[in-house]
Design a protein around this motif. Structure first.
Motif, PDB file in Angstrom:
ATOM      1  N   UNK A 175       0.848  -1.186   0.000  1.00  0.00           N
ATOM      2  CA  UNK A 175       0.000   0.000   0.000  1.00  0.00           C
ATOM      3  C   UNK A 175       0.890   1.244   0.000  1.00  0.00           C
ATOM      4  N   UNK A 176       0.331   2.371  -0.439  1.00  0.00           N
ATOM      5  CA  UNK A 176       1.056   3.635  -0.447  1.00  0.00           C
ATOM      6  C   UNK A 176       0.544   4.465   0.728  1.00  0.00           C
ATOM      7  N   UNK A 177       1.414   4.771   1.661  1.00  0.00           N
ATOM      8  CA  UNK A 177       1.013   5.462   2.889  1.00  0.00           C
ATOM      9  C   UNK A 177       1.401   6.935   2.819  1.00  0.00           C
ATOM     10  N   UNK A 178       0.449   7.799   3.102  1.00  0.00           N
ATOM     11  CA  UNK A 178       0.637   9.237   2.901  1.00  0.00           C
ATOM     12  C   UNK A 178       0.570  10.042   4.192  1.00  0.00           C
ATOM     13  N   UNK A 179       0.498   9.385   5.347  1.00  0.00           N
ATOM     14  CA  UNK A 179       0.440  10.109   6.619  1.00  0.00           C
ATOM     15  C   UNK A 179       0.786   9.156   7.749  1.00  0.00           C
ATOM     16  N   UNK A 180       1.222   9.720   8.858  1.00  0.00           N
ATOM     17  CA  UNK A 180       1.481   8.923  10.056  1.00  0.00           C
ATOM     18  C   UNK A 180       1.448   9.839  11.271  1.00  0.00           C
ATOM     19  N   UNK A 181       1.093   9.272  12.399  1.00  0.00           N
ATOM     20  CA  UNK A 181       1.122  10.027  13.643  1.00  0.00           C
ATOM     21  C   UNK A 181       2.565  10.270  14.078  1.00  0.00           C
ATOM     22  N   UNK A 182       2.756  11.345  14.836  1.00  0.00           N
ATOM     23  CA  UNK A 182       4.047  11.587  15.465  1.00  0.00           C
ATOM     24  C   UNK A 182       4.103  10.916  16.824  1.00  0.00           C
ATOM     25  N   UNK A 183       5.287  10.892  17.409  1.00  0.00           N
ATOM     26  CA  UNK A 183       5.440  10.327  18.752  1.00  0.00           C
ATOM     27  C   UNK A 183       6.347  11.217  19.584  1.00  0.00           C
ATOM     28  N   UNK A 184       5.780  11.744  20.663  1.00  0.00           N
ATOM     29  CA  UNK A 184       6.536  12.535  21.619  1.00  0.00           C
ATOM     30  C   UNK A 184       6.499  11.814  22.970  1.00  0.00           C
ATOM     31  N   UNK A 185       7.545  11.988  23.752  1.00  0.00           N
ATOM     32  CA  UNK A 185       7.592  11.404  25.088  1.00  0.00           C
ATOM     33  C   UNK A 185       8.171  12.417  26.045  1.00  0.00           C
ATOM     34  N   UNK A 186       7.547  12.550  27.191  1.00  0.00           N
ATOM     35  CA  UNK A 186       8.052  13.481  28.186  1.00  0.00           C
ATOM     36  C   UNK A 186       7.544  13.122  29.565  1.00  0.00           C
ATOM     37  N   UNK A 187       7.986  13.877  30.559  1.00  0.00           N
ATOM     38  CA  UNK A 187       7.642  13.577  31.943  1.00  0.00           C
ATOM     39  C   UNK A 187       7.076  14.809  32.627  1.00  0.00           C
ATOM     40  N   UNK A 188       5.953  14.593  33.314  1.00  0.00           N
ATOM     41  CA  UNK A 188       5.329  15.626  34.143  1.00  0.00           C
ATOM     42  C   UNK A 188       5.942  15.522  35.540  1.00  0.00           C
ATOM     43  N   UNK A 189       6.540  16.601  35.993  1.00  0.00           N
ATOM     44  CA  UNK A 189       7.161  16.626  37.320  1.00  0.00           C
ATOM     45  C   UNK A 189       6.285  17.455  38.259  1.00  0.00           C
ATOM     46  N   UNK A 190       5.816  16.825  39.321  1.00  0.00           N
ATOM     47  CA  UNK A 190       5.022  17.492  40.349  1.00  0.00           C
ATOM     48  C   UNK A 190       5.875  17.613  41.603  1.00  0.00           C
ATOM     49  N   UNK A 191       5.880  18.783  42.231  1.00  0.00           N
ATOM     50  CA  UNK A 191       6.718  18.993  43.414  1.00  0.00           C
ATOM     51  C   UNK A 191       5.902  19.609  44.543  1.00  0.00           C
ATOM     52  N   UNK A 192       6.176  19.135  45.764  1.00  0.00           N
ATOM     53  CA  UNK A 192       5.496  19.642  46.950  1.00  0.00           C
ATOM     54  C   UNK A 192       6.480  19.840  48.078  1.00  0.00           C
ATOM     55  N   UNK A 193       6.104  19.399  49.285  1.00  0.00           N
ATOM     56  CA  UNK A 193       6.986  19.566  50.449  1.00  0.00           C
ATOM     57  C   UNK A 193       6.839  18.343  51.350  1.00  0.00           C
TER      58      UNK A 193
END
Length: 388
Positions: A175-193
């Protein structure tokens, strides 16, 4: 079996046989060191009178036809020579249930992506451009960081910058593919006390704030400025994958980290995603909790979502030659790096998965011999119309 005859017949005729090349290529372990496979590829080019160039990033480059300045049309053929771990030994199987009437080649890289490489090479050797130019650009690091593709598009002599079309070899079942999703990866950092767990009100619990963060992730696609579902790819996804937090069982935790996986759709970029997610999370978590989102460190850009106009000439010509469908690709590829420069499609023999389960990256990885030959024929017909 369709297409050309046996390897012995091809050798007698002096024609390049993609199956003979593939059967040797699959025997090179390419999961840790692509050096021997790259040397084999360069020797194959040199044996047919084409002197390859290996750049500082390990890309193998070779061209046929008129110079870049003289070319009326320039087509770039790309795929990769690295594979995932572990190496799976080569086997030629004529009686496999997957064969559907013809033999298969098994082994790591048979469909991802040495089978597509064999088909690209066959078309590259068979095409003799008169007013056009065809460039072979083979990268060494697609499965990990795409250092080769990044260098390819960033260099002063980038072959894709003046290209009229880029064909990326991957297992698409012709098949001829004309699009694809991207892939990002990251981290949410939550800080308290920190505080004693016996008196939790004296601290700020970062792990407890994860409740609001997870709810924000669930509602991220519902916000007013969320990108609409893509007509081919559907909606973007955001998935929490790894969580870490706390140091002691009797202590209010001051830190919590949540890693997320984003599968984007055009036109969202990595930076747009980062800004939108940060704002959405900030509005959700308690005021006393610190918040930061950071992409996972990597030396190259993430694979962005991409799309090519389904009416682009390369799409029409290749789809007509191959007889397959025009559809999106379901995995991330280095096409992401090239689509900004030229109409880009993903095409090749083999499948990512079949009715029995995973094929690419799986112990049972295989490609049908007739599919490799058919892909080579379709690519040759496409190049003949575009550049010959």
């Amino acid at each position: 079996m369709t297409g050309a005859g046996s390897a012995d017949e091809a050798e007698r005729d002096g024609a390049f046989d993609p199956i003979a090349f593939l059967e040797t290529a699959v025997q090179f372990p390419s999961h840790e060191d692509v050096g021997p496979m790259r040397e084999f590829l360069c020797e194959t080019l040199a044996d047919r009178g084409i002197e390859p160039h290996v750049d500082d990033a390990g890309n193998v480059l070779a061209s046929r036809g008129v110079t870049k300045s003289e070319a009326e049309t320039h087509v770039v053929l790309n795929t990769h020579i690295d594979t995932v771990s572990p190496h799976v030994p080569y086997e030629r199987d004529a009686d496999a249930p997957e064969a559907e009437g013809g033999p298969v080649v098994r082994g790591r890289g048979s469909c991802d992506a040495k089978g597509p490489l064999a088909a690209l090479l066959s078309a590259f050797f068979a095409t003799e451009p008169t007013d056009g130019r065809v460039t072979l650009a083979i990268t060494p690091d697609e499965e990990v960081l795409s250092t080769g593709a990044d260098a390819l598009v960033s260099g002063d002599e980038s072959p894709t910058r003046d290209a009229d079309a880029v064909i990326v070899g991957e297992p698409t079942d012709l098949d001829v593919c004309t699009a694809a999703k991207g892939r990002f990866q990251g981290t949410i950092h939550l800080s308290g006390a920190n505080a004693h767990a016996a008196e939790p009100e004296t601290g700020t619990n970062a792990v407890a704030a994860l409740e609001q963060a997870l709810e924000a992730i669930r509602t991220f696609g519902d916000r007013a400025d969320a990108p609409p579902a893509h007509p081919q790819l559907g909606a973007a996804t955001l998935t929490p994958t790894v969580v870490e937090g706390g140091e002691a069982t009797n202590q209010v935790p001051a830190d919590c980290a949540l890693t997320v996986d984003r599968r984007s759709v055009p036109p969202e970029t990595a930076e747009e995603f980062r800004e939108a997610l940060t704002a959405h999370l900030r509005a959700a978590v308690p005021d006393g909790v610190g918040l930061e989102f950071r992409f996972t460190d990597r030396p190259t850009p993430f694979l962005e979502a991409w799309e090519t106009d389904p009416d682009a000439p390369v799409v029409d010509i290749l789809a007509a030659a191959a007889g397959g469908e025009v559809r999106p690709f379901t995995a991330a590829t280095e096409a992401s790096y090239f689509a900004a420069d030229a109409p880009t499609v993903v095409f090749g023999p083999g499948v990512l998965a079949d009715d029995e389960g995973a094929v690419a990256h799986a112990p049972r990885e295989y490609v049908r011999v007739d599919a490799v030959r058919e892909a080579a024929r379709a690519l040759e017909a496409t190049l003949s119309e575009l550049v010959a």
